[in-house]
Design a protein around this motif. Sequence first.
Motif, PDB file in Angstrom:
ATOM      1  N   PRO A 263     -10.707   6.684   4.741  1.00 22.97           N
ATOM      2  CA  PRO A 263      -9.514   6.513   4.121  1.00 22.97           C
ATOM      3  C   PRO A 263      -9.096   4.950   4.069  1.00 22.97           C
ATOM      4  N   ASP A 264      -8.071   4.750   3.168  1.00 19.90           N
ATOM      5  CA  ASP A 264      -7.260   3.646   3.117  1.00 19.90           C
ATOM      6  C   ASP A 264      -6.370   3.117   4.107  1.00 19.90           C
ATOM      7  N   VAL A 265      -5.862   4.066   4.742  1.00 14.90           N
ATOM      8  CA  VAL A 265      -4.898   3.938   5.860  1.00 14.90           C
ATOM      9  C   VAL A 265      -4.869   5.229   6.782  1.00 14.90           C
ATOM     10  N   LEU A 266      -4.790   4.746   8.117  1.00  9.29           N
ATOM     11  CA  LEU A 266      -4.757   5.845   9.188  1.00  9.29           C
ATOM     12  C   LEU A 266      -3.284   5.901   9.619  1.00  9.29           C
ATOM     13  N   LEU A 267      -3.078   7.309   9.916  1.00 14.02           N
ATOM     14  CA  LEU A 267      -1.710   7.839  10.111  1.00 14.02           C
ATOM     15  C   LEU A 267      -1.845   8.256  11.450  1.00 14.02           C
ATOM     16  N   LEU A 268      -1.684   7.542  12.848  1.00 12.34           N
ATOM     17  CA  LEU A 268      -1.841   8.081  13.999  1.00 12.34           C
ATOM     18  C   LEU A 268      -0.667   8.385  14.862  1.00 12.34           C
ATOM     19  N   ASP A 269      -0.667   9.773  15.233  1.00 17.52           N
ATOM     20  CA  ASP A 269       0.682  10.130  15.900  1.00 17.52           C
ATOM     21  C   ASP A 269       0.029  10.460  17.344  1.00 17.52           C
TER      22      ASP A 269
ATOM     23  N   MET B 192       0.999  -1.194  -0.055  1.00 18.76           N
ATOM     24  CA  MET B 192       0.151  -0.096  -0.010  1.00 18.76           C
ATOM     25  C   MET B 192       0.806   1.142   0.078  1.00 18.76           C
ATOM     26  N   ILE B 193       1.909   1.194   0.930  1.00 15.84           N
ATOM     27  CA  ILE B 193       2.786   2.376   1.145  1.00 15.84           C
ATOM     28  C   ILE B 193       4.342   1.776   1.159  1.00 15.84           C
ATOM     29  N   GLU B 194       5.261   2.423   0.623  1.00 20.53           N
ATOM     30  CA  GLU B 194       6.478   1.888   0.765  1.00 20.53           C
ATOM     31  C   GLU B 194       7.348   3.433   0.336  1.00 20.53           C
TER      32      GLU B 194
ATOM     33  N   GLY C 160       0.022   2.457  -5.424  1.00 22.92           N
ATOM     34  CA  GLY C 160       0.408   2.287  -6.910  1.00 22.92           C
ATOM     35  C   GLY C 160       1.307   3.180  -7.840  1.00 22.92           C
ATOM     36  N   ARG C 161       1.390   4.181  -7.065  1.00 23.30           N
ATOM     37  CA  ARG C 161       2.556   5.002  -7.848  1.00 23.30           C
ATOM     38  C   ARG C 161       3.393   5.788  -7.099  1.00 23.30           C
ATOM     39  N   GLU C 162       4.400   6.528  -7.617  1.00 21.22           N
ATOM     40  CA  GLU C 162       5.440   7.040  -6.707  1.00 21.22           C
ATOM     41  C   GLU C 162       4.967   8.556  -6.349  1.00 21.22           C
ATOM     42  N   ARG C 163       5.081   9.077  -5.362  1.00 24.63           N
ATOM     43  CA  ARG C 163       4.808  10.466  -4.927  1.00 24.63           C
ATOM     44  C   ARG C 163       5.745  11.335  -4.796  1.00 24.63           C
ATOM     45  N   ARG C 164       5.889  12.250  -5.682  1.00 21.35           N
ATOM     46  CA  ARG C 164       6.823  13.264  -5.702  1.00 21.35           C
ATOM     47  C   ARG C 164       6.484  14.788  -5.187  1.00 21.35           C
TER      48      ARG C 164
END
Length: 235
Positions: free
Chosen positions: A157-163, A4-6, A65-69
């Motif tokens: 969302p597809d992903v949760l980022l929890l700080d 999903m994320i890398e 599925g794609r690079e984030r720039r």
Amino acid sequence: MTYMIEMKDVIVERDGVRVLDGINMHLEHGERLAIIGSNGAGKTTFLRALIGLQKKSGGTIHAFGRERRVEDDFREMRLRAAYLFQDADDQLFCPSVVEDVAFGPLNKGLSEDDAMAKARTTLERLGLSALSARITRKLSGGEKRLVCLAAILAMEPDVLLLDEPTNSLDAQHVEKLVEILKSLDVAMIIVSHDRPVLDRLASRAMLMKNNKLEPAVLHRHPHVHEHVHIHTDHA
């Protein structure tokens, strides 16, 4: 395998000093990845870099599925990887609770009526309908945290980022937050010092040390109730 994320070899520098030095990380569908480490180790910077709120100076980030720039890439990514800020006051800015929760759906292109309906449905699902008309700045710390969670969940969302999701919460609000998170069928990256909470939520862990991420081992021990315990050579 397509993740999903890398992140590959991601570097973040601040005032000429490397805050993140060659970060490698991946997140699979359904995973709940805990990121642990000491204060100032770079965990929040890692989350911010992941979604483009902190500029990187090296490495690559792939998501969905794609690079984030560039910013446009990350803006679209942030609609799918929703970020729960460490400080609730940094996330809440609308006059009322329901307006705050509706803000994300509006950003995703829903009409005002549909966004408000989505907000009310989300608050009801989380047992927070009684807060709907409340003024956000007058909420308690625990209430604000739960409203922030509702606001990102309303975006589906597809992903949760929890700080530090349990930051400054009393035991009652911690329990409610954990029960909500446990009920969700969504991947998560959880930055936290709260080991008992991570024991209940995490499926995998990594340790932030010396500006890098390294694997940490999850062990299960037999108890009357089964819990996940995070062990590292450094904790």
